[in-house]
Scaffold this motif. Structure first.
Motif, PDB file in Angstrom:
ATOM      1  N   ASN A  74     -15.270  87.146   8.393  1.00 22.36           N
ATOM      2  CA  ASN A  74     -15.619  86.794   7.019  1.00 22.36           C
ATOM      3  C   ASN A  74     -14.490  87.131   6.053  1.00 22.36           C
ATOM      4  O   ASN A  74     -14.258  86.426   5.076  1.00 22.36           O
ATOM      5  CB  ASN A  74     -16.894  87.524   6.591  1.00 22.36           C
ATOM      6  CG  ASN A  74     -18.146  86.911   7.203  1.00 22.36           C
ATOM      7  OD1 ASN A  74     -18.204  85.716   7.441  1.00 22.36           O
ATOM      8  ND2 ASN A  74     -19.136  87.730   7.477  1.00 22.36           N
ATOM      9  N   LEU A  77     -11.856  84.486   5.504  1.00 22.96           N
ATOM     10  CA  LEU A  77     -12.131  83.423   4.538  1.00 22.96           C
ATOM     11  C   LEU A  77     -11.507  83.740   3.185  1.00 22.96           C
ATOM     12  O   LEU A  77     -11.069  82.847   2.456  1.00 22.96           O
ATOM     13  CB  LEU A  77     -13.650  83.246   4.377  1.00 22.96           C
ATOM     14  CG  LEU A  77     -14.387  82.484   5.477  1.00 22.96           C
ATOM     15  CD1 LEU A  77     -15.884  82.494   5.192  1.00 22.96           C
ATOM     16  CD2 LEU A  77     -13.878  81.064   5.595  1.00 22.96           C
ATOM     17  N   TYR A 138     -24.798  89.510  -2.621  1.00 24.04           N
ATOM     18  CA  TYR A 138     -24.449  88.293  -3.344  1.00 24.04           C
ATOM     19  C   TYR A 138     -23.871  88.590  -4.733  1.00 24.04           C
ATOM     20  O   TYR A 138     -23.299  87.696  -5.363  1.00 24.04           O
ATOM     21  CB  TYR A 138     -25.672  87.388  -3.477  1.00 24.04           C
ATOM     22  CG  TYR A 138     -26.221  86.949  -2.145  1.00 24.04           C
ATOM     23  CD1 TYR A 138     -25.485  86.102  -1.310  1.00 24.04           C
ATOM     24  CD2 TYR A 138     -27.464  87.396  -1.691  1.00 24.04           C
ATOM     25  CE1 TYR A 138     -25.985  85.703  -0.076  1.00 24.04           C
ATOM     26  CE2 TYR A 138     -27.970  87.001  -0.460  1.00 24.04           C
ATOM     27  CZ  TYR A 138     -27.224  86.161   0.346  1.00 24.04           C
ATOM     28  OH  TYR A 138     -27.709  85.774   1.568  1.00 24.04           O
ATOM     29  N   THR A 170     -11.903  77.998  -6.235  1.00 24.50           N
ATOM     30  CA  THR A 170     -12.104  77.736  -4.803  1.00 24.50           C
ATOM     31  C   THR A 170     -12.406  76.270  -4.555  1.00 24.50           C
ATOM     32  O   THR A 170     -11.886  75.656  -3.616  1.00 24.50           O
ATOM     33  CB  THR A 170     -13.247  78.605  -4.251  1.00 24.50           C
ATOM     34  OG1 THR A 170     -12.930  79.990  -4.440  1.00 24.50           O
ATOM     35  CG2 THR A 170     -13.460  78.347  -2.763  1.00 24.50           C
ATOM     36  N   VAL A 226     -26.478  79.575   2.585  1.00 26.23           N
ATOM     37  CA  VAL A 226     -25.145  80.081   2.257  1.00 26.23           C
ATOM     38  C   VAL A 226     -24.620  81.044   3.315  1.00 26.23           C
ATOM     39  O   VAL A 226     -23.433  81.018   3.659  1.00 26.23           O
ATOM     40  CB  VAL A 226     -25.156  80.760   0.865  1.00 26.23           C
ATOM     41  CG1 VAL A 226     -26.076  81.976   0.849  1.00 26.23           C
ATOM     42  CG2 VAL A 226     -23.751  81.155   0.448  1.00 26.23           C
ATOM     43  N   THR A 227     -25.499  81.878   3.885  1.00 25.53           N
ATOM     44  CA  THR A 227     -25.056  82.824   4.912  1.00 25.53           C
ATOM     45  C   THR A 227     -24.600  82.095   6.158  1.00 25.53           C
ATOM     46  O   THR A 227     -23.542  82.404   6.738  1.00 25.53           O
ATOM     47  CB  THR A 227     -26.190  83.803   5.266  1.00 25.53           C
ATOM     48  OG1 THR A 227     -26.605  84.502   4.084  1.00 25.53           O
ATOM     49  CG2 THR A 227     -25.711  84.826   6.300  1.00 25.53           C
ATOM     50  N   ILE A 229     -23.611  78.961   6.378  1.00 23.72           N
ATOM     51  CA  ILE A 229     -22.414  78.171   6.064  1.00 23.72           C
ATOM     52  C   ILE A 229     -21.179  79.063   6.052  1.00 23.72           C
ATOM     53  O   ILE A 229     -20.116  78.702   6.583  1.00 23.72           O
ATOM     54  CB  ILE A 229     -22.582  77.461   4.703  1.00 23.72           C
ATOM     55  CG1 ILE A 229     -23.666  76.389   4.799  1.00 23.72           C
ATOM     56  CG2 ILE A 229     -21.263  76.835   4.254  1.00 23.72           C
ATOM     57  CD1 ILE A 229     -24.056  75.791   3.459  1.00 23.72           C
ATOM     58  N   THR A 230     -21.307  80.254   5.453  1.00 24.38           N
ATOM     59  CA  THR A 230     -20.183  81.193   5.391  1.00 24.38           C
ATOM     60  C   THR A 230     -19.776  81.654   6.787  1.00 24.38           C
ATOM     61  O   THR A 230     -18.585  81.720   7.110  1.00 24.38           O
ATOM     62  CB  THR A 230     -20.550  82.416   4.532  1.00 24.38           C
ATOM     63  OG1 THR A 230     -20.935  81.977   3.232  1.00 24.38           O
ATOM     64  CG2 THR A 230     -19.372  83.367   4.415  1.00 24.38           C
ATOM     65  N   SER A 231     -20.772  81.965   7.619  1.00 26.10           N
ATOM     66  CA  SER A 231     -20.475  82.419   8.986  1.00 26.10           C
ATOM     67  C   SER A 231     -19.795  81.321   9.792  1.00 26.10           C
ATOM     68  O   SER A 231     -18.839  81.585  10.534  1.00 26.10           O
ATOM     69  CB  SER A 231     -21.775  82.862   9.679  1.00 26.10           C
ATOM     70  OG  SER A 231     -22.376  83.937   8.995  1.00 26.10           O
ATOM     71  N   THR A 232     -20.288  80.088   9.635  1.00 25.28           N
ATOM     72  CA  THR A 232     -19.670  78.958  10.335  1.00 25.28           C
ATOM     73  C   THR A 232     -18.235  78.747   9.866  1.00 25.28           C
ATOM     74  O   THR A 232     -17.326  78.504  10.673  1.00 25.28           O
ATOM     75  CB  THR A 232     -20.485  77.671  10.094  1.00 25.28           C
ATOM     76  OG1 THR A 232     -21.834  77.877  10.518  1.00 25.28           O
ATOM     77  CG2 THR A 232     -19.886  76.500  10.863  1.00 25.28           C
ATOM     78  N   GLY A 233     -18.026  78.866   8.549  1.00 28.23           N
ATOM     79  CA  GLY A 233     -16.680  78.728   8.010  1.00 28.23           C
ATOM     80  C   GLY A 233     -15.742  79.807   8.515  1.00 28.23           C
ATOM     81  O   GLY A 233     -14.565  79.550   8.777  1.00 28.23           O
ATOM     82  N   ALA A 234     -16.275  81.024   8.664  1.00 26.97           N
ATOM     83  CA  ALA A 234     -15.452  82.130   9.166  1.00 26.97           C
ATOM     84  C   ALA A 234     -15.001  81.873  10.597  1.00 26.97           C
ATOM     85  O   ALA A 234     -13.829  82.076  10.944  1.00 26.97           O
ATOM     86  CB  ALA A 234     -16.244  83.431   9.088  1.00 26.97           C
TER      87      ALA A 234
END
Length: 259
Positions: A74, A77, A138, A170, A226-227, A229-234
């Motif tokens: 994370n 990112l 958050y 961003t 959001v959690t 999506i953030t984890s997938t992005g990481a």
């Protein structure tokens, strides 16, 4: 909230279509504003640090010692914006000189700001608050200020403003980076050719910017995930960096052997 996110995505997409140099100037103003606010936050927070909140250093939080390792993807990112410099190399004057200098400066400034902000936040509020109230993840800075300086309302407003500005910068960078990647892929034949065409007046890939804006807007419509999506992005960031590093090493080895 979703409507505001959609409007913000559309506005950032239009700015990217307008002119890349204009976007750069807008982004510079946003980044400087955020940096000043974070320095103000760190200055106030430093006066309210409780050293007891740092002990034990590596085993705090709900995940204990493993939490430090699990946080690394994370954290990547947060540094992902630095990599986007490469995606706009075609629009940079003397990229061979400018990009390395910009990346070194970006890493240095980002690291200093992150250490200041994280150090003062944990020092003010401690990890127990976040463990007991998971929703604080958050808005950690606002929560820390609200606890340490409940009577300083304007500081909370500044922190909220910095969060808004951070989201906008961003969005600007993300849309631009994704659009340039799509355009490059289209020019090499991996995607339809029209996505790689640049507007003669604005010098921007309008079609690919429109597509990337649409993709970002769709994601923004689902804040409840959001959690995930953030984890997938990481994870995607880790894989991307690993592939880029391997490709760079392989390319250097091939260049040396060809000589």
């Amino acid at each position: 909230m979703v409507l505001a996110a959609v409007i913000a995505c559309a506005a950032c997409g239009l700015l990217n279509i307008f002119n890349i140099s204009f976007v750069g100037k807008v982004n510079l103003i946003l980044v400087v504003s955020i940096s000043v606010i974070l320095l103000i936050y760190s200055g106030f927070g430093f006066t309210a640090i409780d050293s007891a909140n740092f002990a034990p250093f590596f085993t705090q939080g709900y995940a204990g010692g493993a939490g430090f390792v699990s946080a690394i993807p994370n954290a990547m990112l947060a540094y992902g914006g630095i990599v986007t410099l490469v995606s706009v190399s075609g629009d940079i004057h003397e990229p061979k000189k400018t990009i390395p200098k910009a990346m070194i400066l970006s890493i240095a400034l980002t690291t200093v700001l992150y250490l200041l902000v994280i150090g003062t936040t944990v020092g003010m509020i401690g990890t127990e608050e976040f463990t007991a109230n998971p929703s604080l993840q958050y808005y950690p800075l606002y929560a820390a200020i609200d606890k340490a300086f409940p009577g300083v309302g304007w500081l909370g407003v500044l922190i909220s403003l910095s969060a808004l500005l951070a989201l906008l910068t961003t969005l600007l960078v993300l849309i631009m980076s994704v659009a340039n990647t799509i355009a490059a892929a289209a020019q090499t034949g991996f995607l339809p050719a029209f996505l790689g065409k640049y507007n003669a007046k604005t010098k921007t890939p309008v079609a690919s910017i429109t597509l990337s804006t649409g993709l970002v807007t769709v994601i923004a419509c689902f804040p409840q995930f959001v959690t995930e999506i953030t984890s997938t992005g990481a994870v995607a960031m880790v894989v991307t960096v690993a592939l880029l590093s391997y490709t760079l090493l392989a390319a250097r080895k091939q260049m040396k052997s060809s000589r």
